[in-house]
Enzyme design. Structure first.
Site, PDB file in Angstrom:
ATOM      1  N   GLY A 267      -1.769 -21.918  10.872  1.00 54.89           N
ATOM      2  CA  GLY A 267      -0.419 -21.495  10.488  1.00 54.89           C
ATOM      3  C   GLY A 267       0.433 -22.575   9.854  1.00 54.89           C
ATOM      4  O   GLY A 267       0.141 -23.045   8.756  1.00 54.89           O
TER       5      GLY A 267
ATOM      6  N   ARG B 180       0.829  -1.212   0.000  1.00 50.24           N
ATOM      7  CA  ARG B 180       0.000   0.000   0.000  1.00 50.24           C
ATOM      8  C   ARG B 180       0.865   1.265   0.000  1.00 50.24           C
ATOM      9  O   ARG B 180       0.478   2.278  -0.529  1.00 50.24           O
ATOM     10  CB  ARG B 180      -0.905   0.028   1.250  1.00 50.24           C
TER      11      ARG B 180
ATOM     12  N   LYS C   8     -11.693 -20.538  10.704  1.00 47.93           N
ATOM     13  CA  LYS C   8     -10.862 -21.707  10.407  1.00 47.93           C
ATOM     14  C   LYS C   8     -11.690 -22.989  10.440  1.00 47.93           C
ATOM     15  O   LYS C   8     -11.511 -23.883   9.612  1.00 47.93           O
ATOM     16  CB  LYS C   8      -9.710 -21.776  11.416  1.00 47.93           C
TER      17      LYS C   8
END
Lengths: 420, 420
Positions: free
Chosen positions: B127, B43, B198
């Site tokens: 993860g 950004r 999740k």
């Protein structure tokens, strides 16, 4: 439709047929195709297998049949399955095997022979735990710094019973045989060879190393005594038969032996017949994979997952995880250059000066003692339980040889390596 | 050579670049091709990212670039990444994402859009633990009977500290924020939404269920008090925030809530910021997958494994594990028809007859009490800790509503579900 032939319809083979049948709905949706077992090969046709598939005693009816796409080898042994799997590959079949001994000896030849044909073997290590795919696919970004596995349920059951109930080795082994956890001839399990076969398969995926069972350090659990668990508890350890791979630069240590390991580690919390593998990757850190390492249905779960993978779309990952060889390969570290901390149980004549003598034997080799417990035994003898700081296997073995020659050492000393 | 573009070069993106660089040798051997990051989208170009790749603020320079084969989306959010990932797929790119929110809302649209293009998302759940591949590939032979995950490290850290050190919730949360384990606005984590996202991803792979976060039962850990751990310990439990999926025939319960679970279970042994998922398959039995659920390198380990999988040979497994829909699909069970055992903490006026009143309120709903502890509080009040036998969520909630109306109930009661 995908046609499957099974060579060896024992406990696992029967479970494979049964899972494909009872989970047909979900398996067909996941694979995208119907999977059908067309034939099974058995040694003895008169025995009832309880499966509704055509049986034959001629393995070539499976390896050579053009209607069969996937040959599943579940017969056990080394040279006969090797010959049959080769023949299946020559007939352009995909292969699935649960045979760790076959792979411990012939995985690189098979990988070459397979070429672009799918060759899967998830069930060969740790039964139902998908550790092959985890290491080959899920952790492929990592250099594997270390791998520690409880991969023999018989040994883990025996050690857990000795630890938690204080029962003697022989009694637990006999019970394990009665319960069917241990074979009538238990040496393949309790002397560490079973775990060594599995370790070699994992080491090929982790490091691309082609080692044979005879080349690595393998020790079993026969010499472990209840008193060793006393020392372990006192210093926050438990004792497990671990299969260990460790990287030191380009040298890889591969070894199977009873191990003192800190009780707080996840791998130390695996009790009874269960299996588990801790994998430390340089990027991911520690991961652990836990589950049943044996049993018909658990092992068949892995076999069927391989069949589904093949049915889905052919070959995705290379058999041993490498599309091409490593530029700078890894090498098997010589046994004598392993480094470890060591625990030693000594039965010695209970006289002044003995401890000084022992300490000086270690000191001569540059090994320092970390902790010690003394247990009074008979009137004339004392049991010494001691541990060393980290040192070279070669140096420790030399100190041990010297110790054994001392007149005050009454029994053959027992050594257990310590993982810290 | 495989060209990679990364949209969002934050902590995880930087780790992806760094792992591809420092493990280039082993990754190239495993993938069979060199993998090169050609561009990163950020950004703000003025911020130093510490990576030696060309940066741009224009995401189309990645989604539309013919030299880029794989687009890695690591920007976070839902609608903007959805738009960009769609555009990447329209340009025939393979996609890798770590974005659980994107998938919680759009996984089925994305699966349709991807078609035969590879779409991988291992990093979106837990993860560095390769649980997506385990469930989709390694356990594909199984009907998943149950799945229980500790998938939010922040909550697990807070609950572990409360349990093991008796610290109060607010103090531990503030510390977690200082240590960087918890966000400045912690509600996404501690109110259970992160774990819910999740869970929905895993439920799609296990059951093919398309549910949205708003449709499932989600409760966080704010109401847990140290006293609840006293009850837990007394009866052999610990308290974890679990994401739970459970099959009852064709009905699937999906829920996220603090849970009393037996301390001897493997999943209960996962402490601190670590994650773990226990999966019970009808064939395999219980397996468990443990590891770091967050952190740049651990998450990037999963992202890079996806990139390697794609580089190796394109699409192997279908995105959500199903090549075609299930003939008889599964359905989300309505929240009120969940069954569970319940723990309840009540602060009541300390007067005779109160306990009989409480028991009769439960009895009216057909719920029986299993165990109870009383803790003296102030002079006028007592704390009652009780647990019920298994009952319907609807019935328990109704009993709870009745209880809350009783004049002797001094504070809003706290309920925790029990997994047995």
């Amino acid at each position: 439709m995908v046609g499957v032939g099974i060579i060896g319809v024992g406990t696992v083979g029967q479970s494979v047929v049964s899972i494909l049948e009872r989970n047909r709905d979900i398996i067909t949706a996941r694979a995208g195709k119907e999977i059908r077992v067309l034939k099974g090969v058995v040694r003895d046709l008169s025995k009832d297998r309880g499966v509704a598939i055509p049986l034959t005693t001629n393995p070539y009816e499976v390896t050579d049949d053009p209607k069969i796409d996937i040959v599943v080898e579940l017969m056990g042994g080394v040279e006969e399955p090797y010959r049959l799997v080769k023949r299946a590959l020559e007939h352009k079949k995909a292969v699935v095997t649960a045979n760790k001994a076959l792979l411990a000896y012939h995985r690189y030849e098979l990988s070459d022979l397979a070429g672009d044909l799918p060759f899967e073997f998830e069930a060969s290590v740790a039964g139902g735990i998908p550790i092959i795919k985890a290491l080959r696919d899920g952790l492929s970004a990592n250099h594997i710094e270390a791998l520690r596995g409880i991969m023999n349920g018989t040994c883990n059951y025996i050690l857990t019973e000795m630890d938690q109930r204080g029962r003697p080795f022989d009694e637990v082994l006999q019970e394990a045989q009665r319960l069917g956890y241990a074979e009538a001839d238990p040496s393949f399990d309790i002397d560490g060879y079973d775990a060594a076969h599995k370790l070699l398969i994992l080491a090929s995926i982790a490091y691309g190393i082609d080692a044979k069972p005879e080349e690595i350090l393998v020790e079993g659990i026969r010499s472990i005594d209840r008193i060793d668990f006393e020392f372990a508890r006192e210093f926050g350890y438990t004792i497990k038969l671990l299969a260990i791979a460790k990287r030191r630069g380009e040298q890889i240590e591969l070894r199977v032996h009873p191990t003192l390991i800190k009780s707080r580690e996840m791998i130390a919390k695996i009790d009874g017949v269960m299996n588990g593998i801790s994998v430390i990757g340089d990027a991911v850190g520690e991961t652990m994979f836990y589950g049943p390492g044996a049993g018909g249905d658990a092992t068949a779960s892995a076999v069927v997952s391989d069949i589904i993978e093949i049915a889905r779309g052919g070959k995705c990952a290379p058999m041993l995880g490498y599309k091409k060889p490593l530029e700078e390969g890894f090498h098997l570290a010589p046994k004598e250059l392993i480094t470890s901390k060591y625990y030693l149980r000594l039965v010695v004549t209970d006289r002044p000066g003995i401890l000084a003598k022992i300490a000086s034997i270690f000191a001569t080799m540059g090994i320092s003692i970390e902790s010690m417990l003394q247990r009074g035994g008979s009137q004339e003898a004392a049991t010494l339980l001691l541990s060393t700081h980290r040192c070279l296997e070669r140096d420790f073995q030399q100190a041990l040889t010297t110790l054994k020659r001392q007149p005050f050492v009454q029994e053959s000393p027992v050594m257990i390596r310590i993982e810290d």
